[in-house]
Design a protein around this motif. Structure first.
Motif, short mmCIF file in Angstrom:
data_model
loop_
_atom_site.label_atom_id
_atom_site.label_comp_id
_atom_site.label_asym_id
_atom_site.label_seq_id
_atom_site.Cartn_x
_atom_site.Cartn_y
_atom_site.Cartn_z
N ILE A 1 0.84 -1.20 0.00
CA ILE A 1 0.00 0.00 0.00
C ILE A 1 0.88 1.25 0.00
CG2 ILE A 1 -1.66 1.32 1.37
CD1 ILE A 1 -2.75 -1.42 2.34
N GLY A 2 1.98 1.20 0.76
CA GLY A 2 2.90 2.32 0.76
C GLY A 2 3.49 2.57 -0.63
N ASP A 3 3.85 1.49 -1.33
CA ASP A 3 4.37 1.64 -2.70
C ASP A 3 3.30 2.24 -3.61
OD1 ASP A 3 6.78 0.64 -1.99
OD2 ASP A 3 6.73 -1.10 -3.31
N ALA A 4 2.05 1.79 -3.46
CA ALA A 4 0.96 2.31 -4.30
C ALA A 4 0.78 3.80 -4.07
CB ALA A 4 -0.33 1.56 -4.01
N VAL A 5 0.81 4.22 -2.82
CA VAL A 5 0.65 5.65 -2.50
C VAL A 5 1.80 6.46 -3.08
CG1 VAL A 5 0.60 7.34 -0.62
CG2 VAL A 5 -0.72 5.22 -0.43
N ARG A 6 3.04 5.95 -2.96
CA ARG A 6 4.19 6.69 -3.48
C ARG A 6 4.15 6.75 -5.01
NH1 ARG A 6 6.57 4.35 1.12
NH2 ARG A 6 7.14 2.42 0.04
N LEU A 7 3.73 5.67 -5.65
CA LEU A 7 3.62 5.70 -7.11
C LEU A 7 2.57 6.71 -7.55
CD1 LEU A 7 3.81 1.87 -7.84
CD2 LEU A 7 5.39 3.59 -8.72
#
Length: 339
Positions: free
Chosen positions: A206-212
């Motif tokens: 989820i953190g990767d999705a938010v940063r992307l």
């Protein structure tokens, strides 16, 4: 050269052979044939038959083109999320194989992503990155549906629609979005056991999705939106083919709500997805005959094209993986996302 091994046990479980693919395609074809027979012979479906027989060939062709565009948007989003340096040929074969798996072995999208993760693992992509980016991909592509529910639901509520069926789905979707965004903070402390590892992987993804999303990559955002938008437009083209296009807000909200029927574990979601979408459209005021005719025409493309293209990709996948570069070195050579 990749590390793919032809006789690896995972390949037996995740990569169907030609015989299993043929059986699955035959099963999907059989179900569609049964629906066709039912439509052409059962009493009470005269309006559906009449609308389908008079459907515009041009709009039906447009629905097919839009469905292909949706498949290609999935491939572009897949490449953008997992690794922007993946070869396009590899991205296409793995992405299409994942979509075909979702049609032939429906499991809410998880089966296709499991196959994609397995394929990329054979090319050397680290397991930790695969886990994070699989979650990120699912979150990014699914979030488009939830944001659509919020926007369309609130728009219809402000236009005077029944609050239960307009604002209700919008609020529910907003709560899901808030819960997903809050999960990383809720599980910020490491937890022991398998559940702890699963939560940690979900939180990282989820953190990767938010940063992307915050990075604002045009390719990723446009492809994630296009994956759903082209599919929705294909449904709209099917309605235009029979001459009964609903208002865009109604079509969008019914589309999102009706997708829940696809969670029923049937080949291609046949029955569950069709029934859910037709029921949602009827609930929001679309005449039942028009909804049934348009959905059946749309589902012929939504099922048939990914199943055919995906089956071909699955058959080619072993050879593609054998010739694939070392994806681990290729992707990890670039800096990771900023913290």
């Amino acid at each position: 050269m990749s590390t793919y091994v032809a006789n690896e046990p995972a390949a037996v479980d995740l990569l169907p052979d030609r015989r299993r693919l043929a059986l699955r395609l035959a099963l999907v074809g059989g179900v569609l044939a049964a629906l066709t027979v039912a439509i052409t012979s059962l009493p009470g479906l005269g309006e559906v038959r009449e609308r389908l027989s008079d459907a515009s060939p041009g709009w039906l062709a447009a629905a097919g083109v839009l469905q292909v565009a949706s498949c290609l948007a999935f491939v572009a989003a897949f490449r953008g999320v997992f690794c922007r340096r993946l070869p396009w040929r590899l991205s296409y074969e793995v992405g299409m194989a994942a979509q075909g798996t979702n049609v032939l072995l429906p499991s809410g999208g998880a089966g296709g992503l499991a196959l994609a993760a397995w394929a990329l693992r054979q090319t050397g992509m680290p397991t930790e990155r695969l886990a994070r980016r699989t979650v990120a991909f699912y979150v990014l592509t699914s979030s488009v549906n939830f944001f659509t529910a919020v926007i369309a639901g609130l728009g219809l509520a402000l236009a005077g629609g029944a609050l239960l069926w307009t604002a209700g789905p919008a609020v529910a979707a907003a709560l899901v979005i808030a819960g997903v965004l809050a999960l990383p903070r809720l599980v910020s402390r490491p937890r022991p056991g398998r559940s702890g590892r699963v939560l940690a992987a979900l939180s990282a993804g989820i953190g990767d999705a938010v940063r992307l999303a915050r990075a604002g990559s045009p390719l990723i955002l446009a492809a994630a939106i296009g994956f759903m938008a082209f599919d929705l437009l294909a449904l709209g083209a099917a309605f235009s083919a029979i001459g009964a296009l609903p208002p865009l807000g109604t079509l969008a909200l019914a589309y999102v709500v009706g997708q829940l029927g696809g969670l029923v574990p049937l080949p291609g979601g046949v029955g569950g997805a069709d029934g859910g979408l037709i029921a949602a459209l009827a609930l929001y005021g679309t005449p039942l005959g028009a909804a049934a005719a348009a959905v059946l025409a749309y589902r012929a493309f939504q099922l048939g094209l990914p199943a055919l293209l995906g089956a071909l990709a699955v058959v080619r996948l072993p050879q593609v993986l054998e010739r694939a570069p070392d994806v681990g070195a290729l992707c990890e050579s670039r800096a990771a996302l900023p913290a």
